[in-house]
Enzyme design. Structure first.
Site, short mmCIF file in Angstrom:
data_model
loop_
_atom_site.label_atom_id
_atom_site.label_comp_id
_atom_site.label_asym_id
_atom_site.label_seq_id
_atom_site.Cartn_x
_atom_site.Cartn_y
_atom_site.Cartn_z
N LYS A 177 0.85 -1.15 0.14
CA LYS A 177 0.19 -0.07 -0.08
C LYS A 177 0.86 1.23 -0.16
O LYS A 177 1.82 1.28 0.65
CB LYS A 177 -0.93 0.12 1.19
CG LYS A 177 -2.13 -1.00 1.26
CD LYS A 177 -2.94 -0.86 2.45
CE LYS A 177 -3.90 -2.05 2.46
NZ LYS A 177 -5.21 -2.08 1.78
N ASP A 230 -5.78 -13.42 11.43
CA ASP A 230 -6.02 -13.01 10.19
C ASP A 230 -5.45 -11.34 9.88
O ASP A 230 -4.96 -11.34 8.72
CB ASP A 230 -7.58 -12.94 9.85
CG ASP A 230 -7.87 -12.55 8.62
OD1 ASP A 230 -7.51 -12.92 7.57
OD2 ASP A 230 -8.90 -11.63 8.57
N HIS A 235 -0.40 -8.01 9.15
CA HIS A 235 -0.68 -6.45 8.53
C HIS A 235 -0.40 -5.75 9.74
O HIS A 235 0.52 -4.80 9.75
CB HIS A 235 -2.04 -6.32 8.18
CG HIS A 235 -2.57 -7.26 6.93
ND1 HIS A 235 -1.58 -7.72 6.15
CD2 HIS A 235 -3.70 -7.77 6.81
CE1 HIS A 235 -2.66 -8.58 5.24
NE2 HIS A 235 -3.62 -8.73 5.78
C1 BG6 Z 1 -6.75 -9.82 4.69
C2 BG6 Z 1 -7.77 -10.48 5.40
O1 BG6 Z 1 -5.50 -10.29 4.69
O2 BG6 Z 1 -6.91 -8.34 4.60
C3 BG6 Z 1 -9.22 -9.93 5.41
O3 BG6 Z 1 -7.81 -12.00 5.19
C4 BG6 Z 1 -9.35 -8.63 5.29
O4 BG6 Z 1 -10.11 -10.58 6.32
C5 BG6 Z 1 -8.09 -8.03 4.53
O5 BG6 Z 1 -10.61 -8.18 5.13
C6 BG6 Z 1 -8.21 -6.53 4.51
O6 BG6 Z 1 -7.47 -5.80 3.48
P1 BG6 Z 1 -7.63 -4.39 2.88
O7 BG6 Z 1 -6.49 -4.08 1.96
O8 BG6 Z 1 -9.17 -4.27 2.30
O9 BG6 Z 1 -7.63 -3.56 4.14
#
Ligand code: BG6
Length: 482
Positions: A177, A230, A235
């Site tokens: 990102k 998850d 992240h």
């Molecule tokens: C993914 C998760 O890694 O990231 C999901 O498995 C989540 O549950 C998604 O919805 C969120 O990504 P972003 O880029 O939409 O914030």
């Protein structure tokens, strides 16, 4: 410049990620002239398409997920002409030899596994037996890279047997990102922040990734993982590491990842001894999000569940720079807004000369989505004659990235990551020691929950998690930035 002969071999080519993200991203790169002319994309999946069938699938994906004004017919035709399709059941060793003639020289091959993790092992074995693991071949893997340290190690061992670490590209799409990379620009491209970026200057940090969506169609996967594994394991810990790391000497894979892993290894364990004080688990029940009534998680799933759809944590990085600075993390589904942001709360001025005027300490607000914005709150004098003493107000100093870079198209994370994979640049991919440090920390929290019998607390959809999440920070005199 990209290796002129690289081919991209895409497993899971008819899956949701391919449709929504990978094909649109590759198209975007191609339309901007960033893919080498001779690059071919060899798609593979179990579906028995022929090439024409896959081209029809890809066309439909682009029509659905690329804005109409960017779908220039010449660009579409050029992109679709790059595609080949090889039907293959990756769970069995037969059939991998069909890939060999399609992908060209394995020394110039980038492989992307967008499949269920249960297929990683068989796929890697099949690729090795077909001679597609040696030489310069690169392997990219999508999450989940395991569900705990032991399973993650097993995947990493299987990968390492065929692809060395410097050709393994573990994806965390948050690193692709734009605003996440901007965090590096902000911290290390400006002299302003560094002298204050420590326990003397910063009171606490908050990291929020809030989603309005619920289970979507991912019941089996999500139920087995929950919010901690998850979202936090990958992240959120990557964001924390980028906020907390020491300045790397260079923007290169070793320098940046060396610094991140030091942070991940310095995370104070949250375990049975402190799990109740430092974590909150939640699960959404029925409520309303953006005015729309929504069902409880258990009703979406069709059974009762002990999986958390929300987690809030109070973390600490135990090193000199961050001693005593809490990092509050929270993420969840069915929250009031889709919002990802990092808040760096600075300490107040040591003494106010303004008598009773209330001074708010500066706050750096890095919004990752939906808007890309970097804001700094500053105290300023409110206009007026102020006969009783100066009136001050906190006002924002904002860099709206959309305005500052109005002429530049915003790219989705996978454009950056796919281009880096094709060009062999590893800085924005996660190294094995990072993933394993992340799992070590997460496993202790899960073991703590199991030992303490911590069940998720209910929260009505459309709220910021259970009330205990508010209490988690308020005990320290801190409010979540909503
Ligand atoms: C993914 C998760 O890694 O990231 C999901 O498995 C989540 O549950 C998604 O919805 C969120 O990504 P972003 O880029 O939409 O914030």
């Amino acid at each position: 410049m990209a290796d002129p002969c690289t081919h991209l071999l895409l497993f899971g080519a008819t899956g949701d990620l391919a449709k929504r993200m990978l094909l649109p991203s590759l198209f975007g790169l191609d339309a901007d002239g960033l893919l080498p002319d001779c690059l071919r994309i060899v798609a593979t999946a179990r579906s028995g398409h022929d090439r024409a069938g896959y081209v029809a699938f890809a066309t439909a994906a682009l029509e659905e997920f690329v804005e109409v004004e960017r779908r220039n017919p010449a660009d579409m035709a050029r992109f679709l002409a790059r595609l080949d399709y090889v039907p293959l059941d990756a769970s069995t060793p037969e059939g991998f030899s069909k890939l060999t003639p399609a992908v060209g020289d394995p020394a110039h091959l980038a492989i992307f596994l967008s499949t269920a993790p249960s297929l990683f092992g068989p796929t890697i074995a099949g690729l090795s037996s077909a001679g597609l693991a040696g030489a310069g071949a690169r392997l990219a893997l999508e999450k989940p890279l395991g569900s705990d340290l032991a399973s993650s190690r097993a995947i990493n061992d299987a990968v390492a047997a065929a692809y060395p670490e410097d050709r393994t590209f573990r994806i965390d799409h948050y690193l692709g990102k734009e605003t996440v990379q901007n965090l590096l620009a902000l911290r290390f491209g400006n002299a302003l922040f560094e002298p204050l970026w420590n326990a003397r200057g910063i009171d606490h940090v908050q990291i929020t990734i809030a989603e309005t969506v619920g289970l979507e169609s991912r019941g089996d996967y999500y139920e087995g993982m929950g919010a901690l594994r998850d979202m936090v394991q990958n992240h959120m810990l990557q964001l924390l590491a980028l906020v907390a790391m020491e300045p790397p000497a260079r923007f290169d894979p070793t320098s940046v990842r060396d610094e991140k892993v030091k942070v991940l290894r310095s995370l104070r364990p949250i375990d049975r001894s402190n799990v109740e004080a430092c974590s909150v688990r939640g699960q959404y029940v029925a409520g309303a999000v953006a005015g729309q009534p929504v069902k409880a998680y258990a009703d979406e799933l069709g059974r009762t569940s002990g999986t958390e759809t929300f987690v809030a944590l109070k973390a600490h990085v135990d090193n000199w720079r961050w001693q005593g600075v809490p990092f509050y993390l929270r993420t969840g589904k069915r929250l009031p807004a889709r919002l990802s942001e990092i808040i760096v709360q600075f300490k107040p001025v040591p003494h106010s000369m303004f008598g009773n005027a209330e001074l708010e300490a500066n706050k750096l607000i890095i919004s990752l989505q939906p808007d890309e914005n970097v804001g700094l709150t500053m105290m300023a004098k409110a206009p007026g004659l102020d006969r009783q003493g100066l009136k001050l107000r906190s006002v924002p100093l904002d860099i709206g990235m959309d305005n500052a870079f109005a002429d530049v198209r915003r790219r989705i994370a996978y454009e950056r990551l796919l281009l880096d994979l094709i060009e062999g640049k590893q800085t924005l991919f996660v190294r094995r020691d990072e993933v394993e440090a992340q799992w070590t920390w997460i496993d202790a929290i899960r073991a703590g929950w199991a030992a303490a019998g911590t069940a998720p607390k209910p929260y009505a959809s459309g709220n910021w998690g259970p009330p205990a999440a508010i209490a988690l920070t308020e005990r320290d005199g801190v409010s979540w930035h909503d």
